[in-house]
Design a protein around this motif. Structure first.
Motif, short mmCIF file in Angstrom:
data_model
loop_
_atom_site.label_atom_id
_atom_site.label_comp_id
_atom_site.label_asym_id
_atom_site.label_seq_id
_atom_site.Cartn_x
_atom_site.Cartn_y
_atom_site.Cartn_z
N TYR A 30 35.79 37.08 43.12
CA TYR A 30 35.34 37.81 44.30
C TYR A 30 36.46 37.85 45.34
O TYR A 30 37.22 36.89 45.49
CB TYR A 30 34.10 37.16 44.92
N THR A 31 36.54 38.97 46.03
CA THR A 31 37.49 39.09 47.14
C THR A 31 36.70 39.30 48.42
O THR A 31 36.02 40.32 48.56
CB THR A 31 38.44 40.28 46.92
N PRO A 32 36.72 38.34 49.34
CA PRO A 32 35.94 38.49 50.58
C PRO A 32 36.37 39.71 51.37
O PRO A 32 37.56 40.01 51.48
CB PRO A 32 36.24 37.19 51.34
N LEU A 33 35.39 40.42 51.92
CA LEU A 33 35.65 41.58 52.76
C LEU A 33 35.43 41.15 54.22
O LEU A 33 34.42 40.54 54.54
CB LEU A 33 34.71 42.73 52.41
N PRO A 34 36.36 41.45 55.10
CA PRO A 34 36.22 41.01 56.50
C PRO A 34 34.92 41.48 57.13
O PRO A 34 34.48 42.62 56.93
CB PRO A 34 37.43 41.64 57.19
N LEU A 57 42.42 48.46 48.77
CA LEU A 57 43.61 47.77 49.26
C LEU A 57 43.33 46.29 49.50
O LEU A 57 44.17 45.42 49.21
CB LEU A 57 44.12 48.43 50.54
N ASN A 58 42.15 46.00 50.06
CA ASN A 58 41.78 44.60 50.31
C ASN A 58 41.72 43.81 49.01
O ASN A 58 42.16 42.66 48.94
CB ASN A 58 40.43 44.55 51.02
N ARG A 59 41.21 44.44 47.96
CA ARG A 59 41.12 43.76 46.66
C ARG A 59 42.51 43.46 46.08
O ARG A 59 42.77 42.35 45.59
CB ARG A 59 40.35 44.65 45.68
N HIS A 60 43.42 44.44 46.16
CA HIS A 60 44.72 44.27 45.49
C HIS A 60 45.76 43.57 46.35
O HIS A 60 46.81 43.20 45.83
CB HIS A 60 45.24 45.65 45.05
N ILE A 61 45.51 43.40 47.64
CA ILE A 61 46.46 42.67 48.48
C ILE A 61 45.90 41.29 48.82
O ILE A 61 46.45 40.26 48.42
CB ILE A 61 46.77 43.48 49.77
N ASN A 62 44.78 41.24 49.54
CA ASN A 62 44.18 39.94 49.87
C ASN A 62 43.63 39.24 48.63
O ASN A 62 43.65 38.02 48.54
CB ASN A 62 43.07 40.13 50.90
N VAL A 145 36.85 37.12 60.63
CA VAL A 145 37.27 38.14 59.69
C VAL A 145 36.89 37.78 58.26
O VAL A 145 36.86 38.63 57.40
CB VAL A 145 38.80 38.37 59.80
N GLY A 146 36.57 36.57 58.02
CA GLY A 146 36.22 36.18 56.66
C GLY A 146 37.10 35.04 56.19
O GLY A 146 38.20 34.82 56.67
N ALA A 147 36.59 34.25 55.25
CA ALA A 147 37.33 33.09 54.75
C ALA A 147 38.24 33.53 53.62
O ALA A 147 37.80 33.71 52.50
CB ALA A 147 36.35 32.02 54.28
N PHE A 148 39.52 33.72 53.93
CA PHE A 148 40.47 34.13 52.91
C PHE A 148 41.23 32.93 52.32
O PHE A 148 41.84 33.05 51.26
CB PHE A 148 41.49 35.13 53.48
N ASN A 149 41.23 31.80 53.05
CA ASN A 149 41.86 30.59 52.55
C ASN A 149 43.30 30.83 52.09
O ASN A 149 43.70 30.51 50.98
CB ASN A 149 41.05 30.01 51.37
N LYS A 150 44.08 31.48 52.94
CA LYS A 150 45.48 31.68 52.61
C LYS A 150 46.29 31.64 53.89
O LYS A 150 45.76 31.84 54.99
CB LYS A 150 45.69 33.01 51.89
#
Length: 329
Positions: A30-34, A57-62, A145-150
């Motif tokens: 899963y890729t979190p969405l802001p 773009l969010n999927r392939h970058i974040n 914005v969401g938990a991206f953990n990066k």
């Protein structure tokens, strides 16, 4: 010396099955969405295709913990289900307008995309095109914005930004500057709009009038589908011309343009219409051939002039003159 106490354990119940605990990361796959995309009104000002571009773009970058990603237009069209590349450019430009995305373009290379969520402009300000009544809100934004953990992402020419979990944005420029950018973008989108053949009185045909760049006809064919546009307009303005005539004259125009000066798109359309206006139609050519044949059939052959004989012929030729011969006196 103390004696350790023996603690008895119950034997395992054969009826109870062992429970396997899945230790896999819950976020795997899963890729979190802001959250701000829903919370701040971007779903109102962005249409469905623009949201699709943003999600992709969010999927392939974040999603891959990248700073940026280079992608071809062919890949975007395939994955987004959009057939026209100009449509993708339009929606990507909308994301750039809100400063959600930054695009690095280089000649001969695929575009490189950056996500600039922390620099985004408020949806209610940018979404009101042409309105100067709304006052820009310069208060920093702190919505989650969401938990991206990066770690924080660095973009070209920009310093590291705040943590993605609690991001801020910057308002750059005044309302007047934003309106100017909006007008320029609107003109660009109008120039990229698909041309429709026009049937107007006095032949006032408009062709990308907002594009004031003087280019060659060859480059015009690469920038717009001008070859199809010219053909469609010729069929509309000169319906008596055949398909073969239009195609032949379009090829002649293309060859002639190699030694001609550069012109704006509107001027090239004017040249093309003037070019076709001088070409006779099939009916006119057939009528001219018929008149030529009729004229050749109605003409009577000229009477043969009588052969004149020298006045000394009677001394040189003893025989009598034949019928139709006249002696010179």
């Amino acid at each position: 010396m103390s004696i350790a106490e023996v603690i008895p354990f119950r034997a395992p119940d054969p009826q109870v099955k062992e429970v396997v605990v899945d230790k896999e990361d819950k976020n795997n796959g899963y890729t979190p969405l802001p959250n701000f995309i829903c919370d701040e009104g971007y779903l109102v000002v962005l249409d469905g295709d623009a949201i699709k571009c943003l999600v992709f773009l969010n999927r392939h970058i974040n999603g891959f913990h990248l700073q940026n990603k280079s992608m071809s237009e062919t890949l975007l069209k395939e994955k987004l289900g959009i057939k026209d590349g100009r449509t993708i450019q339009k929606h990507m430009s909308k994301l750039v307008q809100f400063q959600l995305v930054k695009i690095l373009k280089e000649n001969g290379k695929s575009n490189t995309y950056f996500l600039t969520f922390e620099n985004r402009l408020p949806a209610n300000n940018v979404g009101a095109l042409g309105k100067k009544t709304e006052k820009l809100n310069t208060k920093p934004h702190t919505n989650n914005v969401g938990a991206f953990n990066k770690p924080p992402t660095k973009y070209v020419g920009e310093p590291p930004t705040n943590n993605v979990g609690t991001t801020t944005y910057k308002i750059c420029g005044s309302v007047k500057e934003i309106d100017l950018k909006e007008n320029i973008k609107k003109d660009e989108e109008e120039a990229q709009a698909k041309f429709q053949a026009q049937n107007r009185q006095l032949n006032f045909i408009e062709y990308h009038t907002s594009d004031r760049e003087a280019i060659s006809l060859k480059n015009l064919f690469q920038k717009y589908p001008a070859q199809v546009d010219f053909y469609d307009q010729a069929k509309m303005s000169f319906p008596d011309h055949s398909h073969e005539q239009i195609v032949t004259e379009l090829r002649k125009l293309a060859q002639w343009s190699l030694s001609a000066a550069n012109h704006m798109p509107q001027k090239w359309m004017n040249i093309w219409l003037g070019w076709m206006q001088k070409i006779p139609t099939q009916s006119e050519i057939a009528a001219a051939e018929a008149r030529k044949q009729q004229k050749s059939q109605t003409q009577t052959p000229k009477a043969e002039k009588p052969k004149r004989v020298s006045r000394f012929g009677k001394y040189l030729k003893p025989q009598q003159p034949q019928q139709g011969e006249i002696y010179d006196v």
